[in-house]
Design a protein around this motif. Structure first.
Motif, PDB file in Angstrom:
ATOM      1  N   HIS A  14     -29.624  75.932  23.012  1.00 33.93           N
ATOM      2  CA  HIS A  14     -29.286  74.866  23.943  1.00 33.93           C
ATOM      3  C   HIS A  14     -30.383  74.728  25.011  1.00 33.93           C
ATOM      4  O   HIS A  14     -30.792  73.609  25.358  1.00 33.93           O
ATOM      5  CB  HIS A  14     -27.928  75.164  24.601  1.00 33.93           C
ATOM      6  N   ALA A  15     -30.857  75.877  25.488  1.00 34.08           N
ATOM      7  CA  ALA A  15     -31.896  75.875  26.534  1.00 34.08           C
ATOM      8  C   ALA A  15     -33.213  75.296  26.018  1.00 34.08           C
ATOM      9  O   ALA A  15     -33.995  74.711  26.778  1.00 34.08           O
ATOM     10  CB  ALA A  15     -32.108  77.305  27.052  1.00 34.08           C
ATOM     11  N   SER A  16     -33.461  75.454  24.731  1.00 37.34           N
ATOM     12  CA  SER A  16     -34.712  74.916  24.147  1.00 37.34           C
ATOM     13  C   SER A  16     -34.652  73.402  23.938  1.00 37.34           C
ATOM     14  O   SER A  16     -35.666  72.771  23.634  1.00 37.34           O
ATOM     15  CB  SER A  16     -34.986  75.592  22.804  1.00 37.34           C
ATOM     16  N   GLY A  17     -33.461  72.839  24.083  1.00 36.53           N
ATOM     17  CA  GLY A  17     -33.259  71.403  23.847  1.00 36.53           C
ATOM     18  C   GLY A  17     -32.893  71.083  22.417  1.00 36.53           C
ATOM     19  O   GLY A  17     -32.666  69.915  22.077  1.00 36.53           O
ATOM     20  N   GLY A  18     -32.815  72.092  21.558  1.00 34.94           N
ATOM     21  CA  GLY A  18     -32.543  71.869  20.143  1.00 34.94           C
ATOM     22  C   GLY A  18     -31.177  71.278  19.862  1.00 34.94           C
ATOM     23  O   GLY A  18     -31.023  70.464  18.948  1.00 34.94           O
ATOM     24  N   SER A  19     -30.184  71.659  20.685  1.00 35.17           N
ATOM     25  CA  SER A  19     -28.815  71.194  20.422  1.00 35.17           C
ATOM     26  C   SER A  19     -28.663  69.685  20.647  1.00 35.17           C
ATOM     27  O   SER A  19     -27.749  69.061  20.108  1.00 35.17           O
ATOM     28  CB  SER A  19     -27.827  71.946  21.313  1.00 35.17           C
ATOM     29  N   SER A  20     -29.554  69.090  21.421  1.00 29.20           N
ATOM     30  CA  SER A  20     -29.433  67.651  21.708  1.00 29.20           C
ATOM     31  C   SER A  20     -30.336  66.791  20.811  1.00 29.20           C
ATOM     32  O   SER A  20     -30.212  65.566  20.810  1.00 29.20           O
ATOM     33  CB  SER A  20     -29.783  67.371  23.174  1.00 29.20           C
ATOM     34  N   VAL A  21     -31.243  67.432  20.070  1.00 26.04           N
ATOM     35  CA  VAL A  21     -32.181  66.662  19.241  1.00 26.04           C
ATOM     36  C   VAL A  21     -31.442  65.846  18.183  1.00 26.04           C
ATOM     37  O   VAL A  21     -31.662  64.631  18.041  1.00 26.04           O
ATOM     38  CB  VAL A  21     -33.226  67.584  18.575  1.00 26.04           C
ATOM     39  N   ASP A  22     -30.568  66.482  17.413  1.00 29.94           N
ATOM     40  CA  ASP A  22     -29.852  65.799  16.335  1.00 29.94           C
ATOM     41  C   ASP A  22     -29.020  64.635  16.867  1.00 29.94           C
ATOM     42  O   ASP A  22     -29.088  63.514  16.331  1.00 29.94           O
ATOM     43  CB  ASP A  22     -28.955  66.777  15.578  1.00 29.94           C
ATOM     44  N   SER A  23     -28.224  64.900  17.904  1.00 30.90           N
ATOM     45  CA  SER A  23     -27.338  63.853  18.417  1.00 30.90           C
ATOM     46  C   SER A  23     -28.144  62.698  19.017  1.00 30.90           C
ATOM     47  O   SER A  23     -27.786  61.524  18.850  1.00 30.90           O
ATOM     48  CB  SER A  23     -26.381  64.434  19.465  1.00 30.90           C
ATOM     49  N   TYR A  24     -29.252  63.034  19.704  1.00 28.89           N
ATOM     50  CA  TYR A  24     -30.072  61.989  20.323  1.00 28.89           C
ATOM     51  C   TYR A  24     -30.658  61.053  19.269  1.00 28.89           C
ATOM     52  O   TYR A  24     -30.575  59.821  19.396  1.00 28.89           O
ATOM     53  CB  TYR A  24     -31.198  62.615  21.154  1.00 28.89           C
ATOM     54  N   PHE A  25     -31.246  61.634  18.216  1.00 33.92           N
ATOM     55  CA  PHE A  25     -31.902  60.782  17.215  1.00 33.92           C
ATOM     56  C   PHE A  25     -30.892  60.107  16.290  1.00 33.92           C
ATOM     57  O   PHE A  25     -31.168  59.046  15.737  1.00 33.92           O
ATOM     58  CB  PHE A  25     -32.938  61.599  16.427  1.00 33.92           C
ATOM     59  N   GLN A  26     -29.722  60.698  16.139  1.00 31.91           N
ATOM     60  CA  GLN A  26     -28.660  60.012  15.392  1.00 31.91           C
ATOM     61  C   GLN A  26     -28.221  58.763  16.157  1.00 31.91           C
ATOM     62  O   GLN A  26     -28.037  57.700  15.569  1.00 31.91           O
ATOM     63  CB  GLN A  26     -27.459  60.940  15.188  1.00 31.91           C
ATOM     64  N   ASP A  27     -28.088  58.909  17.487  1.00 36.53           N
ATOM     65  CA  ASP A  27     -27.752  57.756  18.318  1.00 36.53           C
ATOM     66  C   ASP A  27     -28.857  56.698  18.264  1.00 36.53           C
ATOM     67  O   ASP A  27     -28.586  55.496  18.220  1.00 36.53           O
ATOM     68  CB  ASP A  27     -27.545  58.192  19.776  1.00 36.53           C
ATOM     69  N   GLU A  28     -30.120  57.153  18.261  1.00 38.83           N
ATOM     70  CA  GLU A  28     -31.244  56.214  18.183  1.00 38.83           C
ATOM     71  C   GLU A  28     -31.239  55.459  16.856  1.00 38.83           C
ATOM     72  O   GLU A  28     -31.484  54.238  16.821  1.00 38.83           O
ATOM     73  CB  GLU A  28     -32.569  56.978  18.337  1.00 38.83           C
ATOM     74  N   ASP A  29     -30.963  56.163  15.761  1.00 34.17           N
ATOM     75  CA  ASP A  29     -30.911  55.518  14.442  1.00 34.17           C
ATOM     76  C   ASP A  29     -29.792  54.472  14.390  1.00 34.17           C
ATOM     77  O   ASP A  29     -29.981  53.374  13.856  1.00 34.17           O
ATOM     78  CB  ASP A  29     -30.684  56.566  13.351  1.00 34.17           C
ATOM     79  N   GLU A  30     -28.635  54.840  14.922  1.00 33.38           N
ATOM     80  CA  GLU A  30     -27.505  53.910  14.910  1.00 33.38           C
ATOM     81  C   GLU A  30     -27.797  52.688  15.772  1.00 33.38           C
ATOM     82  O   GLU A  30     -27.467  51.558  15.389  1.00 33.38           O
ATOM     83  CB  GLU A  30     -26.237  54.626  15.394  1.00 33.38           C
ATOM     84  N   ALA A  31     -28.421  52.897  16.934  1.00 38.73           N
ATOM     85  CA  ALA A  31     -28.764  51.782  17.821  1.00 38.73           C
ATOM     86  C   ALA A  31     -29.791  50.860  17.167  1.00 38.73           C
ATOM     87  O   ALA A  31     -29.701  49.622  17.276  1.00 38.73           O
ATOM     88  CB  ALA A  31     -29.297  52.317  19.147  1.00 38.73           C
ATOM     89  N   LEU A  32     -30.773  51.452  16.480  1.00 38.83           N
ATOM     90  CA  LEU A  32     -31.791  50.665  15.785  1.00 38.83           C
ATOM     91  C   LEU A  32     -31.156  49.845  14.669  1.00 38.83           C
ATOM     92  O   LEU A  32     -31.448  48.657  14.511  1.00 38.83           O
ATOM     93  CB  LEU A  32     -32.865  51.605  15.214  1.00 38.83           C
ATOM     94  N   PHE A  33     -30.283  50.482  13.901  1.00 41.71           N
ATOM     95  CA  PHE A  33     -29.582  49.809  12.802  1.00 41.71           C
ATOM     96  C   PHE A  33     -28.749  48.647  13.336  1.00 41.71           C
ATOM     97  O   PHE A  33     -28.799  47.533  12.795  1.00 41.71           O
ATOM     98  CB  PHE A  33     -28.691  50.819  12.079  1.00 41.71           C
ATOM     99  N   ASP A  34     -28.001  48.890  14.406  1.00 44.17           N
ATOM    100  CA  ASP A  34     -27.154  47.833  14.984  1.00 44.17           C
ATOM    101  C   ASP A  34     -28.002  46.694  15.542  1.00 44.17           C
ATOM    102  O   ASP A  34     -27.647  45.510  15.384  1.00 44.17           O
ATOM    103  CB  ASP A  34     -26.276  48.413  16.097  1.00 44.17           C
ATOM    104  N   ARG A  35     -29.123  47.041  16.188  1.00 43.27           N
ATOM    105  CA  ARG A  35     -29.978  46.019  16.784  1.00 43.27           C
ATOM    106  C   ARG A  35     -30.549  45.075  15.727  1.00 43.27           C
ATOM    107  O   ARG A  35     -30.522  43.856  15.890  1.00 43.27           O
ATOM    108  CB  ARG A  35     -31.110  46.692  17.567  1.00 43.27           C
ATOM    109  N   PHE A  36     -31.034  45.654  14.629  1.00 39.60           N
ATOM    110  CA  PHE A  36     -31.621  44.809  13.588  1.00 39.60           C
ATOM    111  C   PHE A  36     -30.553  44.047  12.811  1.00 39.60           C
ATOM    112  O   PHE A  36     -30.783  42.906  12.397  1.00 39.60           O
ATOM    113  CB  PHE A  36     -32.495  45.648  12.650  1.00 39.60           C
ATOM    114  N   ASN A  37     -29.390  44.651  12.611  1.00 33.81           N
ATOM    115  CA  ASN A  37     -28.310  43.918  11.950  1.00 33.81           C
ATOM    116  C   ASN A  37     -27.871  42.721  12.782  1.00 33.81           C
ATOM    117  O   ASN A  37     -27.569  41.647  12.245  1.00 33.81           O
ATOM    118  CB  ASN A  37     -27.120  44.849  11.706  1.00 33.81           C
ATOM    119  N   THR A  38     -27.841  42.896  14.084  1.00 33.60           N
ATOM    120  CA  THR A  38     -27.470  41.795  14.979  1.00 33.60           C
ATOM    121  C   THR A  38     -28.530  40.701  14.948  1.00 33.60           C
ATOM    122  O   THR A  38     -28.208  39.506  14.871  1.00 33.60           O
ATOM    123  CB  THR A  38     -27.290  42.307  16.419  1.00 33.60           C
TER     124      THR A  38
END
Length: 367
Positions: free
Chosen positions: A87-111
């Motif tokens: 958690h201190a290394s930032g590893g625990s937030s990497v997956d969730s952050y980029f999953q959110d980025e992928d979903e936002a990108l997908f939604d943006r282009f679909n819109t």
């Protein structure tokens, strides 16, 4: 000596033939524009998604490096300690952050694509209506009719146009009915997009689901009420539907005039062999894959009669086949001194009459 069509200028066409060919050109350009724009969206989305994936790999590498550094420093012995270090290394937030980025990108282009598809669909329907109105004007002049489309005073243009063709121009419209039914679905979607922001009123949602969503897999309702176009297939389906409709309409209108346009085109073709050859059409098969022509070679010295059967056969590429059973030496000489290029026959002489341009056209000449 072998002559060629390739330097022959475009002939004078009838207003109706010219108009129908222009519609085909417009639909071809519309498809090209739709495909190119959709491909640009797809390309940009893939590029940004790839950048996200590369950034994810870098961030994960950095988090692992920081984790290893923390663990190497000691004091992280239990699973709970290791979890804290991750958690201190930032590893625990990497997956969730980029999953959110992928979903936002997908939604943006679909819109964005949904906006483009709605705009394209509305433009396509507008093209259909405007061309049909213009067609009625050309037919009014061609048949010297006093009644115009505007005299019918019907706010539903589709109904007015079919009524005009049937009652004023007096053409058989029963083969057009299935197309008109599907155009009404297109009209319904277009009207909701243009006049209601794509929102389907509650009392019409059941009808929309049964008549639209059931027949069109590329469209749905989001938040239970708003039209959402999922992919380009809806545009392509309706584009092909309109192209098929005008193919059918060309045959219907030409039949009413005893195939005057087709006769004109074939006469122009055979006149390249000799200006003394005239063509008349004797038969067109119900499936429109066979035409029987009567030809006359009429000179001051003699008159020769012969026939030509033209068949349209399925093929992967454009092709032209000539089978001659002629025995008269004059005719043999006339019809052997000119190339029969597939491009000219498919794209000029028979343009609009072929349900699939990639077909084989077979000419059978006999006496």
């Amino acid at each position: 000596m072998i002559y060629s069509f390739h330097f022959i200028g475009d002939r004078k066409r009838t207003p109706l033939d010219k108009f129908l060919n222009e519609i085909d050109r417009k639909l071809t350009l519309f498809k090209k524009h739709t495909d190119n724009t959709n491909n640009l969206y797809e390309k940009e989305y893939k590029e940004l998604k790839s950048e996200n994936e590369e950034q994810y790999k870098r961030s994960l590498f950095e988090a692992n490096a920081e984790f290893d550094k923390l663990v190497a420093g000691g004091g992280y012995n239990t699973d709970e300690d290791l979890q804290f270090a991750w958690h201190a290394s930032g590893g625990s937030s990497v997956d969730s952050y980029f999953q959110d980025e992928d979903e936002a990108l997908f939604d943006r282009f679909n819109t964005m694509k949904d906006y483009f598809y709605k705009s394209s669909l509305s433009s396509l329907y507008a093209l259909l209506e405007s061309e049909l109105r213009a067609l009625c004007g050309i037919l009014k002049l061609s048949y010297n009719k006093k009644i115009s489309l505007q005299n019918l005073n019907d706010k539903d243009y589709l109904t007015a146009i079919v009524t005009y063709l049937e009652l004023v121009i007096e053409v058989e419209t029963y083969t057009l009915e299935s197309y008109i039914t599907k155009f009404r679905r297109l009209q319904f979607i277009r009207n909701k997009i243009m006049h209601n922001g794509g929102v389907i009123p509650e009392e019409e949602r059941e009808k929309f689901s049964k008549e639209i969503i059931y027949n069109e897999s590329a469209i749905c309702l989001i938040e239970s009420s708003t039209v959402f176009i999922k992919n380009v297939q809806l545009i392509e389906n309706n584009l092909q539907l309109i192209r098929d409709f005008f193919y059918e309409l060309r045959w219907v209108l030409d039949k009413k005039s005893d195939y005057s346009i087709l006769t004109h085109n074939l006469t122009f073709f055979f006149e390249q062999f000799s200006k003394k050859i005239k063509v008349s059409i004797l038969e067109v098969s119900q499936q429109r894959n066979f035409i029987k022509c009567h030809l006359v070679y009429d000179s001051s010295e003699l008159q020769l009669l012969f026939f030509c059967n033209i068949s349209f056969l399925k093929a992967k590429v454009k092709d032209t086949v000539i089978i001659s059973q002629l025995t008269n030496e004059i005719l043999i000489e006339l019809l052997s001194n000119l190339e029969w290029p597939s491009g000219i026959i498919h794209d000029n002489i028979l343009t609009g009459y072929l349900s699939d341009k990639n077909c084989k056209v077979k000419f059978m000449l006999y006496e």
